[in-house]
Write a protein that holds these residues in place. Structure first.
Motif, PDB file in Angstrom:
ATOM      1  N   PRO A  17       7.759  -4.209  64.583  1.00  0.00           N
ATOM      2  CA  PRO A  17       8.415  -3.556  63.440  1.00  0.00           C
ATOM      3  C   PRO A  17       9.918  -3.492  63.625  1.00  0.00           C
ATOM      4  N   ASP A  24       9.523  -6.139  55.720  1.00  0.00           N
ATOM      5  CA  ASP A  24       8.900  -5.236  56.690  1.00  0.00           C
ATOM      6  C   ASP A  24       9.335  -3.803  56.391  1.00  0.00           C
ATOM      7  N   PRO A  25       8.386  -2.900  56.067  1.00  0.00           N
ATOM      8  CA  PRO A  25       8.783  -1.530  55.713  1.00  0.00           C
ATOM      9  C   PRO A  25       9.003  -0.632  56.920  1.00  0.00           C
ATOM     10  N   ALA A  26       8.591  -1.073  58.123  1.00  0.00           N
ATOM     11  CA  ALA A  26       8.608  -0.205  59.299  1.00  0.00           C
ATOM     12  C   ALA A  26       9.876  -0.387  60.132  1.00  0.00           C
ATOM     13  N   THR A  27      10.125   0.596  60.977  1.00  0.00           N
ATOM     14  CA  THR A  27      11.191   0.544  61.967  1.00  0.00           C
ATOM     15  C   THR A  27      10.563   0.826  63.330  1.00  0.00           C
ATOM     16  N   THR A  30       8.820   4.228  63.388  1.00  0.00           N
ATOM     17  CA  THR A  30       7.692   4.565  62.511  1.00  0.00           C
ATOM     18  C   THR A  30       6.503   5.028  63.354  1.00  0.00           C
ATOM     19  N   GLU A  51       7.388   5.047  52.835  1.00  0.00           N
ATOM     20  CA  GLU A  51       6.986   5.544  54.147  1.00  0.00           C
ATOM     21  C   GLU A  51       5.494   5.334  54.374  1.00  0.00           C
ATOM     22  N   ALA A  54       5.117   1.821  55.444  1.00  0.00           N
ATOM     23  CA  ALA A  54       5.589   1.648  56.813  1.00  0.00           C
ATOM     24  C   ALA A  54       4.525   2.083  57.815  1.00  0.00           C
TER      25      ALA A  54
END
Length: 272
Positions: A17, A24-27, A30, A51, A54
């Motif tokens: 991520p 890609d919605p995540a970090t 996450t 969120e 994610a």
């Protein structure tokens, strides 16, 4: 390391991520669910669609599904995609976060969404679905090649009761139960804008009805029967009607044999 088919960026598979994969919605921060209890908690406390997407995209709560999706991504790629990176993670929902229409599928395909990281993208089922959505005015493009290809959905969002590619396309009862917490929250966040839903196949139909009951929606009794073109009306806790339509799934098994034709599918999509 392999290049993304559109950006040319180098990615390892499965994709970590926050490393620049398109969409890609995540970090790296996450939170990751490793158990059903954590799936339930992380789903319930999330406050918005980005969120939720994610958190879904980094879930590791089903060991069999984690092992399979990552094995396909690293060691069992289809020969025609051998030079491409595979997403190899759960696939979040895709589309308009304030959609009035939901499309509910089944699960990602091992060499489709499990490769591209986007619902119904990169396989024949997606070719059918997005062409129809484009004809109906929901999709900006008639094709879905890879994340980052410019495809935008307006007024419609695609989700699924299972977010990881399952072996033999058959998730277990336990896996469907664990993943149902994500679907429940998806429906809860969508409900204020929701007007109608399209379930692709019996599994999507049944999963949607079960989610509606868990959320306290009124579902007709006896249970509405699935069929191509079937329709029923559900009532939200506030008493607002939401129509549920059914269609045969856009799988090659149905489209190649003529069980589902373009005209049949367009007719159901038009009713949304």
């Amino acid at each position: 390391m392999d290049p993304h088919p559109l950006t040319g960026q180098q990615f390892a598979s499965p994709v970590p991520p926050g490393t620049g994969w398109p969409g890609d919605p995540a970090t790296p921060d996450t939170p990751v669910a490793d158990t059903e209890q954590e799936v339930s908690r992380l789903a319930e406390e999330v406050g918005d669609m980005p969120e939720l997407d994610a958190r879904i995209s980094v879930c590791r709560a089903c060991p069999r599904l984690v092992a399979w999706r990552e094995t396909v991504a690293t060691r069992q790629r289809r020969a025609s995609f051998a030079d491409q990176p595979y997403w190899g993670r759960p696939v979040p929902s895709f589309g308009d976060p304030e959609a009035s229409v939901l499309v509910i599928g089944l699960a990602p395909a091992a060499n489709g969404a499990n490769r591209t990281g986007r619902m119904f993208t990169g396989d024949r089922s997606g070719d059918w679905l997005f062409a129809a959505l484009h004809r109906a005015g929901f999709a900006s493009l008639p094709t879905a090649v890879a994340s980052g290809d410019g495809l935008v959905l307006t007024g419609l969002r695609i989700t699924a009761p299972v977010r990881c590619a399952p072996p033999a396309n058959k998730p277990t009862t336990e896996e469907k139960r664990i993943c149902s917490h994500w679907l429940d929250r998806d429906l809860e966040l969508a409900e204020p804008h929701l007007r109608s839903m399209l379930a692709l196949g019996l599994i999507g139909w049944d999963a949607t009805l079960r989610a509606a009951r868990r959320l306290g929606w009124q579902v007709p009794k006896p249970k509405p029967k699935f069929g191509h073109g079937a329709e029923t009306t559900l009532l939200t806790p506030a008493g607002r009607p939401v129509r549920l339509l059914g269609s045969y799934h856009v799988s090659q098994q149905n489209t190649f044999t003529g069980k589902l034709t373009r005209e049949m599918f367009d007719a159901v999509v038009a009713r949304l």
